[in-house]
Design a protein around this motif. Structure first.
Motif, short mmCIF file in Angstrom:
data_model
loop_
_atom_site.label_atom_id
_atom_site.label_comp_id
_atom_site.label_asym_id
_atom_site.label_seq_id
_atom_site.Cartn_x
_atom_site.Cartn_y
_atom_site.Cartn_z
N ILE A 23 0.86 -1.18 0.00
CA ILE A 23 0.00 0.00 0.00
C ILE A 23 0.90 1.23 0.00
CG2 ILE A 23 -1.79 1.26 1.28
CD1 ILE A 23 -2.52 -1.52 2.54
N SER A 24 0.79 2.04 -1.05
CA SER A 24 1.58 3.26 -1.16
C SER A 24 0.98 4.33 -0.25
CB SER A 24 1.57 3.75 -2.61
OG SER A 24 0.28 4.25 -2.93
N PRO A 25 1.72 5.42 -0.02
CA PRO A 25 1.15 6.50 0.79
C PRO A 25 -0.17 7.06 0.24
CG PRO A 25 3.51 6.76 0.69
CD PRO A 25 3.15 5.65 -0.28
N SER A 26 -0.26 7.24 -1.08
CA SER A 26 -1.51 7.76 -1.64
C SER A 26 -2.65 6.77 -1.46
CB SER A 26 -1.34 8.15 -3.10
OG SER A 26 -1.00 7.03 -3.88
N GLU A 27 -2.36 5.48 -1.60
CA GLU A 27 -3.38 4.46 -1.35
C GLU A 27 -3.75 4.41 0.13
OE1 GLU A 27 -2.45 1.16 -4.80
OE2 GLU A 27 -1.11 1.27 -3.08
N ALA A 28 -2.76 4.63 1.00
CA ALA A 28 -3.03 4.63 2.44
C ALA A 28 -3.98 5.77 2.82
CB ALA A 28 -1.73 4.73 3.23
N ILE A 29 -3.88 6.90 2.13
CA ILE A 29 -4.84 7.98 2.34
C ILE A 29 -6.22 7.54 1.89
CG2 ILE A 29 -5.58 10.26 1.53
CD1 ILE A 29 -2.70 11.17 1.72
N ALA A 30 -6.30 6.97 0.69
CA ALA A 30 -7.58 6.51 0.14
C ALA A 30 -8.22 5.44 1.03
CB ALA A 30 -7.40 5.98 -1.28
N MET A 31 -7.39 4.66 1.71
CA MET A 31 -7.89 3.59 2.56
C MET A 31 -8.17 4.06 3.99
SD MET A 31 -5.72 0.28 1.33
CE MET A 31 -6.75 -0.82 2.31
N GLY A 32 -7.90 5.31 4.27
CA GLY A 32 -8.15 5.83 5.62
C GLY A 32 -7.14 5.37 6.65
N ILE A 33 -5.97 4.92 6.22
CA ILE A 33 -4.94 4.45 7.15
C ILE A 33 -4.18 5.64 7.72
CG2 ILE A 33 -2.80 3.11 7.35
CD1 ILE A 33 -3.93 1.32 5.08
N ILE A 34 -3.93 6.62 6.86
CA ILE A 34 -3.16 7.80 7.27
C ILE A 34 -3.94 9.07 6.95
CG2 ILE A 34 -0.96 6.61 6.97
CD1 ILE A 34 -0.62 8.27 4.38
N ASN A 35 -3.50 10.18 7.56
CA ASN A 35 -4.12 11.47 7.30
C ASN A 35 -3.40 12.26 6.21
OD1 ASN A 35 -4.40 10.88 10.39
ND2 ASN A 35 -6.14 12.15 9.84
N HIS A 36 -2.06 12.18 6.23
CA HIS A 36 -1.32 13.09 5.37
C HIS A 36 0.05 12.50 5.02
CE1 HIS A 36 -1.00 17.07 3.62
NE2 HIS A 36 0.20 17.22 4.14
N VAL A 37 0.47 12.73 3.78
CA VAL A 37 1.80 12.34 3.33
C VAL A 37 2.67 13.59 3.30
CG1 VAL A 37 3.17 11.32 1.47
CG2 VAL A 37 0.82 10.55 1.86
N LEU A 38 3.85 13.49 3.88
CA LEU A 38 4.79 14.61 3.95
C LEU A 38 6.14 14.19 3.38
CD1 LEU A 38 3.99 15.38 7.66
CD2 LEU A 38 3.26 16.79 5.74
N GLU A 39 6.96 15.19 3.08
CA GLU A 39 8.33 14.86 2.75
C GLU A 39 8.92 14.14 3.95
OE1 GLU A 39 10.54 18.31 1.44
OE2 GLU A 39 8.82 19.00 0.26
N ASP A 40 9.76 13.17 3.71
CA ASP A 40 10.26 12.31 4.79
C ASP A 40 10.81 13.10 5.98
OD1 ASP A 40 9.60 9.96 3.40
OD2 ASP A 40 11.55 9.89 2.40
N ASP A 41 11.55 14.16 5.70
CA ASP A 41 12.17 14.91 6.80
C ASP A 41 11.21 15.86 7.52
OD1 ASP A 41 11.96 16.66 4.63
OD2 ASP A 41 13.88 17.63 5.03
N LYS A 42 9.96 15.92 7.06
CA LYS A 42 8.98 16.80 7.70
C LYS A 42 7.96 16.05 8.56
CE LYS A 42 9.74 20.56 4.72
NZ LYS A 42 9.49 21.27 3.55
N VAL A 43 8.07 14.73 8.60
CA VAL A 43 7.10 13.93 9.36
C VAL A 43 7.17 14.25 10.86
CG1 VAL A 43 6.38 11.60 10.01
CG2 VAL A 43 7.03 12.09 7.65
N LEU A 44 8.35 14.17 11.44
CA LEU A 44 8.47 14.42 12.88
C LEU A 44 8.11 15.86 13.26
CD1 LEU A 44 11.55 12.27 13.94
CD2 LEU A 44 9.14 11.88 14.44
N PRO A 45 8.58 16.87 12.55
CA PRO A 45 8.16 18.23 12.91
C PRO A 45 6.65 18.44 12.82
CG PRO A 45 10.08 18.33 11.48
CD PRO A 45 9.62 16.90 11.52
#
Length: 150
Positions: free
Chosen positions: A60-82
């Motif tokens: 499941i890719s990040p965009s599919e994870a959004i479509a599946m309701g698994i995640i809220n938002h995809v960010l650049e890798d270095d922006k996830v923690l901030p």
């Protein structure tokens, strides 16, 4: 892996990096879904997408994870923690009683029927857990070979 994705369905806010991958490989491992995933995936993604990802054990890719309701938002890798820190800070500054009451209402609506589904999932899982198929699937996975279910 599937248990981790199941846990994400129970989280309020989930951010991931653009290179993240998720999976629900229960069937490929000779198992059935647990923790309400069969209900929550269908409620969030619709039957077709949930069936595709669960039945075929597809990544499941990040965009599919959004479509599946698994995640809220995809960010650049270095922006996830901030971003996670900012969201947690914002939540921490909200009125706690109103926040908790609202979360309770949202979860009640979202999780309706989950208890019954989790019981059915556990019953089905228990029927397969020590079976030959699950053992073969697990051994094949560990040995990096194609399983033989004949």
């Amino acid at each position: 892996v599937a248990e981790g994705v199941a846990l994400l369905y129970h989280c309020d806010l989930v951010f991931c990096g653009e290179h993240a991958l998720f999976a629900l490989p229960n069937i490929a491992l000779g198992k059935t879904p647990l923790y309400g995933i069969s209900l929550l995936a269908v409620k969030s993604a619709g039957y077709k997408l949930a069936a595709q990802k669960i039945l075929l054990s597809e990544p499941i890719s990040p965009s599919e994870a959004i479509a599946m309701g698994i995640i809220n938002h995809v960010l650049e890798d270095d922006k996830v923690l901030p971003q996670t820190f900012l969201a947690a800070t914002r939540l921490g500054n909200l009125p706690p009683k109103a926040l908790n009451a609202t979360k309770r209402l949202l979860k009640a609506a979202y999780l309706s029927g989950t208890k019954e589904q989790k019981e059915l999932e556990q019953e089905t899982f228990d029927q397969l857990v020590d079976g030959a198929e699950m053992k073969e699937a697990f051994n094949a996975f560990m040995e990096k070979r194609k399983p033989n279910f004949d």
